[in-house]
Enzyme design. Sequence first.
Site, PDB file in Angstrom:
ATOM      1  N   HIS A 109      -4.215  13.627   1.068  1.00  0.00           N
ATOM      2  CA  HIS A 109      -4.740  12.814   2.030  1.00  0.00           C
ATOM      3  C   HIS A 109      -3.664  12.594   3.154  1.00  0.00           C
ATOM      4  CE1 HIS A 109      -6.113   8.919   3.759  1.00  0.00           C
ATOM      5  NE2 HIS A 109      -4.747   8.663   3.880  1.00  0.00           N
ATOM      6  N   ASP A 135       0.852  -1.272  -0.174  1.00  0.00           N
ATOM      7  CA  ASP A 135       0.080  -0.108  -0.015  1.00  0.00           C
ATOM      8  C   ASP A 135       1.022   1.156  -0.052  1.00  0.00           C
ATOM      9  OD1 ASP A 135      -2.289   1.089  -0.392  1.00  0.00           O
ATOM     10  OD2 ASP A 135      -2.530   1.395   2.146  1.00  0.00           O
ATOM     11  N   GLU A 140     -11.228   3.770   2.448  1.00  0.00           N
ATOM     12  CA  GLU A 140     -10.368   4.433   1.620  1.00  0.00           C
ATOM     13  C   GLU A 140     -10.432   4.174   0.348  1.00  0.00           C
ATOM     14  OE1 GLU A 140      -6.625   5.280   5.027  1.00  0.00           O
ATOM     15  OE2 GLU A 140      -6.368   3.773   3.451  1.00  0.00           O
ATOM     16  N   GLU A 180      -9.193   3.909  -3.066  1.00  0.00           N
ATOM     17  CA  GLU A 180      -7.644   3.732  -3.812  1.00  0.00           C
ATOM     18  C   GLU A 180      -7.913   3.098  -5.210  1.00  0.00           C
ATOM     19  OE1 GLU A 180      -4.490   2.050  -1.407  1.00  0.00           O
ATOM     20  OE2 GLU A 180      -5.363   2.877   0.446  1.00  0.00           O
ATOM     21  N   LYS A 236      -6.169  -2.917   9.463  1.00  0.00           N
ATOM     22  CA  LYS A 236      -6.105  -3.056   8.019  1.00  0.00           C
ATOM     23  C   LYS A 236      -6.473  -4.371   7.356  1.00  0.00           C
ATOM     24  CE  LYS A 236      -4.670   1.368   6.604  1.00  0.00           C
ATOM     25  NZ  LYS A 236      -5.321   2.170   5.724  1.00  0.00           N
ATOM     26  N   ASP A 254      -9.584   0.112   0.822  1.00  0.00           N
ATOM     27  CA  ASP A 254      -8.771  -0.113   1.804  1.00  0.00           C
ATOM     28  C   ASP A 254      -9.317   0.121   3.147  1.00  0.00           C
ATOM     29  OD1 ASP A 254      -6.385  -1.101   3.080  1.00  0.00           O
ATOM     30  OD2 ASP A 254      -5.359   0.791   3.066  1.00  0.00           O
TER      31      ASP A 254
END
Lengths: 440, 440
Positions: free
Chosen positions: A148, A141, A213, A215, A267, A247
């Site tokens: 951000h 990641d 998130e 992404e 996560k 994510d």
Amino acid sequence: MSNTNLLNETHNPALISWVESANVENCDFPIQNLPFASFKRKGSTEDFRAGVAIGDQVIDLKALFALNIFTGDAQLSLEQCCHSQLNAFMSMGKQFWSALRQTLSQALTQGSPFQEKLATCLVAQADIEYALPCQIGDYTDFYTSIHHATSVGIKFRPDNPLLPNYKWVPIGYHGRSSSIEVSGSDFKRPKGQTKAPTATEPSFGPCKRLDYEMEVGIFIGNGNDLGEPINIENAEDHVFGMCLFNDWSARDIQGWEYQPLGPFLSKSFASTVSPWIVTSEALAPYRVQWTRDEADPQPLPYLESQQNRELGSLDLNLQVLIETETMRNAGQDAVQLSQSNFKDSYWTVAQMVAHHTVNGCNLRSGDMFGSGTQSGPNPEEAGSMLELSNAGSEPIKLPNGETRTFLEDGDCVIMKGWCKKDGAARIGFGEVNATILAAD
Amino acid sequence: MSNTNLLNETHNPALISWVESANVENCDFPIQNLPFASFKRKGSTEDFRAGVAIGDQVIDLKALFALNIFTGDAQLSLEQCCHSQLNAFMSMGKQFWSALRQTLSQALTQGSPFQEKLATCLVAQADIEYALPCQIGDYTDFYTSIHHATSVGIKFRPDNPLLPNYKWVPIGYHGRSSSIEVSGSDFKRPKGQTKAPTATEPSFGPCKRLDYEMEVGIFIGNGNDLGEPINIENAEDHVFGMCLFNDWSARDIQGWEYQPLGPFLSKSFASTVSPWIVTSEALAPYRVQWTRDEADPQPLPYLESQQNRELGSLDLNLQVLIETETMRNAGQDAVQLSQSNFKDSYWTVAQMVAHHTVNGCNLRSGDMFGSGTQSGPNPEEAGSMLELSNAGSEPIKLPNGETRTFLEDGDCVIMKGWCKKDGAARIGFGEVNATILAAD
């Protein structure tokens, strides 16, 4: 290199397919797209195999291989598309990816002599289910949105939001592969240790600050040997394509656990990818100039190339929507939470590849990078709820009167992506979605 | 549960094998050990398959399966040992691991009627080469030595060496799987960005502070489904066994890159495992009480169990040696840098498993945990050069007059491990070694 050099007949916006649904305005999967997924008929005992989306249909590539109507590199490619995962095809490299794309494009174009035979390989997308498109050996990641990084940094480190390395290093960290699932895989709210700032001791229980998130997922095609870095000049040749990636993040677990070695259980409970990999080649028309403010440090030489400057960024619109349980029960449509664009990323895909391998680290076919949350320069372009609700202090108001600071059980988060401009066909990514289930 | 409940006839120190080399004092692989590896004859075109070490020999389990002399669970286990990687066997679970161990133990004991047939399956360890024992889907690195965490913390964060979460959370982070190789895989010194504290900008070049980390590798046997945590009471049933693990680290790259998301390129250039997995069952005699200082926080309930208190730690000696190029050229033996013991770990293997999955994260067969650098309470028990040289400020003097602050090209780092006590057979881990090659 100019962008026009990267374009060929498959990008021609005038192309029309004999699959009528592919020609509808705002279709995600026109003939200029041709993304890949792993699929089977819903509820069937069939093996998963590769498919290419066209309109509201998917071409079954295993069935197409069996027809034996293609030749050369395209047919060799199809042979590798018969497996349940795309890794073997992805590892073949650009020559084969392009050959199959070109052949499929011609065969799907209105008037193709192959129409009758290809039509036997079509399955309606409404009738299929997806698997992960490939075995993701390692997932990395990144953290490429400076917007951000800055706004999250303020929340975790008010005195030091953007660390000194940010403008020099394409920051990344290793993620968990096992818990990456394909769109539609709902999951239970994670439990874990958290500690309120005022508490003297941590406590254990369901996450109270569950977040998404937004992404971009980047898939490696052909990898590199250990000890043999990929030069930035060749970096893009190793990128098979991209998807949408959520994510999911447990902010309260993250805040307590992440120092000094980074996010872990905050996560690894779930990450979700969209089923379709849009190929790098399909995205060629949407490559745009990458710029670095003159006031900022310029990249070290291993992160610098002319092509990266001229065409390193991607004009890819990213949208996040939410459908709460209340909305679902009332039959209301999902509503938008934010919209941002991958072109605002501080680092490019080529820079990520070059950086990741500069120490000799080997990438393998099917490895995935997350781009990091893509937030734009404006507050409403934030790619996470943490940012939109200002760390929970400013509830987001939904049109039906509900509010959110973080995600609640029953919430379905939907992400969409598309490239669109005059003079090129619209390229859609489909969507990734998943719903939060209550903790046990 | 008492430790004696975990012991059976396979642990009997009086057992003697008809493979004479297994009965030699201080042999790593007596009949009470029986560790697993993936091997083939050196330089041959054979497929890799599973083997079990006995003395200076290895039993070819594929050949043994073909003999069809075992029955029941043991023979079913052997069938899964014919693959090039152990994952299928590891996923079968404790019942099958134990059945094969028991049957092999009997068949290798002096006087076994199987001796003549089994002898046809032996290959000298001197004649074989190893592969990774299994496909490591995800690798997680823990940080379980409080002595290491404190002394390293001082170097990275002098004002805040041990973070407030350390005594509550078994800190871990995701590592890179692709660059894990088996003992003997030499690798090039990594390059990367570093920034000296006094420099205004980072620079790029070969790592100047290359280090090793003495860790224990822990292999998951049967995993768990996403969303279904493994309770600490059952955690050990999921652990197939352990190996020695060198988590090479580029300290200068680490210092510049690691905030806020953790180590990345400072680790992913290479990690090295010993070829042999010593099974959890073989290690049963060496389980010892796990204690937590009364002054320290006691574990949260999900990290607490009676068995973990009584037998959670492992009395495993760990040794690091170095052989420099100069020593090698002069025909001198490697010399010891440190010795430590896994029993000094602040967290146990069961706690690592329970913590890793408490958020719902799924473990898969073959996943590996690194224990984190195992440093003991005394300075000479430090498991990394960073600690032994006090971050490079106090050169380590080698017997031949050379000094080291960090590793130099040509240095071979060798790690050994063994369990030994009165009343039980010595259990050795063999060794893991690799040599640093010059950067390109």
